[in-house]
Design a protein around this motif. Structure first.
Motif, PDB file in Angstrom:
ATOM      1  N   HIS A  88     -32.294 -27.042   9.645  1.00  0.00           N
ATOM      2  CA  HIS A  88     -33.623 -27.646   9.598  1.00  0.00           C
ATOM      3  C   HIS A  88     -33.641 -29.008   8.908  1.00  0.00           C
ATOM      4  N   LEU A  89     -32.492 -29.443   8.429  1.00  0.00           N
ATOM      5  CA  LEU A  89     -32.438 -30.765   7.812  1.00  0.00           C
ATOM      6  C   LEU A  89     -32.780 -31.828   8.845  1.00  0.00           C
ATOM      7  N   GLY A  90     -33.648 -32.743   8.458  1.00  0.00           N
ATOM      8  CA  GLY A  90     -34.021 -33.821   9.363  1.00  0.00           C
ATOM      9  C   GLY A  90     -33.918 -35.161   8.668  1.00  0.00           C
ATOM     10  N   SER A  91     -34.082 -36.206   9.407  1.00  0.00           N
ATOM     11  CA  SER A  91     -34.018 -37.534   8.827  1.00  0.00           C
ATOM     12  C   SER A  91     -35.365 -37.900   8.215  1.00  0.00           C
ATOM     13  N   GLY A  92     -35.360 -38.895   7.327  1.00  0.00           N
ATOM     14  CA  GLY A  92     -36.601 -39.332   6.720  1.00  0.00           C
ATOM     15  C   GLY A  92     -36.447 -39.556   5.231  1.00  0.00           C
ATOM     16  N   VAL A  93     -37.551 -39.889   4.601  1.00  0.00           N
ATOM     17  CA  VAL A  93     -37.527 -40.219   3.182  1.00  0.00           C
ATOM     18  C   VAL A  93     -37.105 -39.022   2.343  1.00  0.00           C
ATOM     19  N   GLU A  94     -37.508 -37.827   2.750  1.00  0.00           N
ATOM     20  CA  GLU A  94     -37.245 -36.632   1.944  1.00  0.00           C
ATOM     21  C   GLU A  94     -35.914 -35.971   2.284  1.00  0.00           C
ATOM     22  N   LEU A  95     -35.046 -36.647   3.011  1.00  0.00           N
ATOM     23  CA  LEU A  95     -33.787 -36.014   3.400  1.00  0.00           C
ATOM     24  C   LEU A  95     -32.974 -35.585   2.189  1.00  0.00           C
ATOM     25  N   TRP A  96     -32.868 -36.477   1.189  1.00  0.00           N
ATOM     26  CA  TRP A  96     -32.075 -36.146   0.013  1.00  0.00           C
ATOM     27  C   TRP A  96     -32.601 -34.896  -0.673  1.00  0.00           C
ATOM     28  N   ARG A  97     -33.936 -34.765  -0.710  1.00  0.00           N
ATOM     29  CA  ARG A  97     -34.531 -33.602  -1.362  1.00  0.00           C
ATOM     30  C   ARG A  97     -34.258 -32.332  -0.580  1.00  0.00           C
ATOM     31  N   HIS A  98     -34.336 -32.417   0.731  1.00  0.00           N
ATOM     32  CA  HIS A  98     -34.077 -31.246   1.559  1.00  0.00           C
ATOM     33  C   HIS A  98     -32.608 -30.839   1.496  1.00  0.00           C
ATOM     34  N   VAL A  99     -31.714 -31.812   1.375  1.00  0.00           N
ATOM     35  CA  VAL A  99     -30.300 -31.480   1.207  1.00  0.00           C
ATOM     36  C   VAL A  99     -30.113 -30.649  -0.054  1.00  0.00           C
ATOM     37  N   MET A 100     -30.738 -31.067  -1.148  1.00  0.00           N
ATOM     38  CA  MET A 100     -30.657 -30.311  -2.397  1.00  0.00           C
ATOM     39  C   MET A 100     -31.310 -28.934  -2.243  1.00  0.00           C
ATOM     40  N   GLN A 101     -32.494 -28.919  -1.653  1.00  0.00           N
ATOM     41  CA  GLN A 101     -33.256 -27.675  -1.516  1.00  0.00           C
ATOM     42  C   GLN A 101     -32.489 -26.646  -0.699  1.00  0.00           C
TER      43      GLN A 101
END
Length: 215
Positions: A88-101
């Motif tokens: 479910h990882l996608g591109s965008g501003v919050e990518l870094w946060r989703h990688v961590m999450q």
């Protein structure tokens, strides 16, 4: 395992799950196809095999090993399944946060799966011997990998094993009979099985031996 180590283990698992939960519920921009409630629900499901394994470890009579054992095996794939949520990882501003999450969630799922496997492994070893214990581990890892594929690609869940066992069996056997016709599910099954198995071996090698140390 000593009492102090057991306490540290429980506290660490709860804290890791809590961190995962916090990252999920505070996500300002969850993917539309994977809302926060799905994230939290998958984390809850990953804890279920731990509770079944704990019951498996403490029941007194062998006959009572069957219900928690079957429950544990049915829900075990929900733990490493969190690794596949990285899709479910996608591109965008919050990518870094989703990688961590999702990275923390994947680690949490693997840890919960390994701990539950260890509880079951040790009980089987005590009751039936070391060889039987390792056979159970290998078979469980294989079935767990198949279960992840059933959930990720066939979109069944653990409850469907009770409510629609015929449909689950039919779609699963169709894939098992021709694994090369379904390259992606087969590849994921092999990767998840290898990763989960190696994770268990790695942490098992660090686990304190239940036998007393010799002088």
């Amino acid at each position: 395992m000593t009492h102090s180590r057991r306490v540290v283990l429980i506290v660490s698992l709860v804290a890791t799950a809590g961190l995962t939960l916090v990252l999920g519920v505070t996500d300002p921009a969850p993917p539309l196809i994977y809302p926060t409630r799905f994230f939290v629900w998958n984390l809850v499901l990953a804890w279920i095999p731990v509770f079944f394994a704990a019951c498996f470890a403490v029941v007194r009579q062998r006959i009572w090993l069957i219900p928690p054992g079957l429950g544990w095996l049915a829900f075990l794939p929900n733990a490493p399944y969190l690794v596949t949520d990285l899709v479910h990882l996608g591109s965008g501003v919050e990518l870094w946060r989703h990688v961590m999450q999702y990275g923390v969630a994947a680690w949490t799922g693997v840890l919960l799966g390994v701990v539950s496997m260890h509880l079951v492994h040790q009980r089987i070893k005590r009751e039936f011997g070391a060889v039987t214990g390792w056979i159970a581990v290998v078979v469980s890892v294989g079935l767990c990998a198949i279960g992840v594929v059933i959930g990720r690609f066939q979109r069944w869940n653990s409850w469907d094993l009770l409510t629609r066992p015929d449909a689950v069996a039919a779609t699963t056997f169709d894939w098992v009979r021709s694994p090369l016709a379904y390259v992606q599910p087969t590849g994921v099954a092999l990767a998840v099985g290898a990763f989960f198995g190696l994770a268990y071996l790695t942490l098992w090698s660090l686990w304190p031996s239940p036998e007393p140390a010799r002088a």
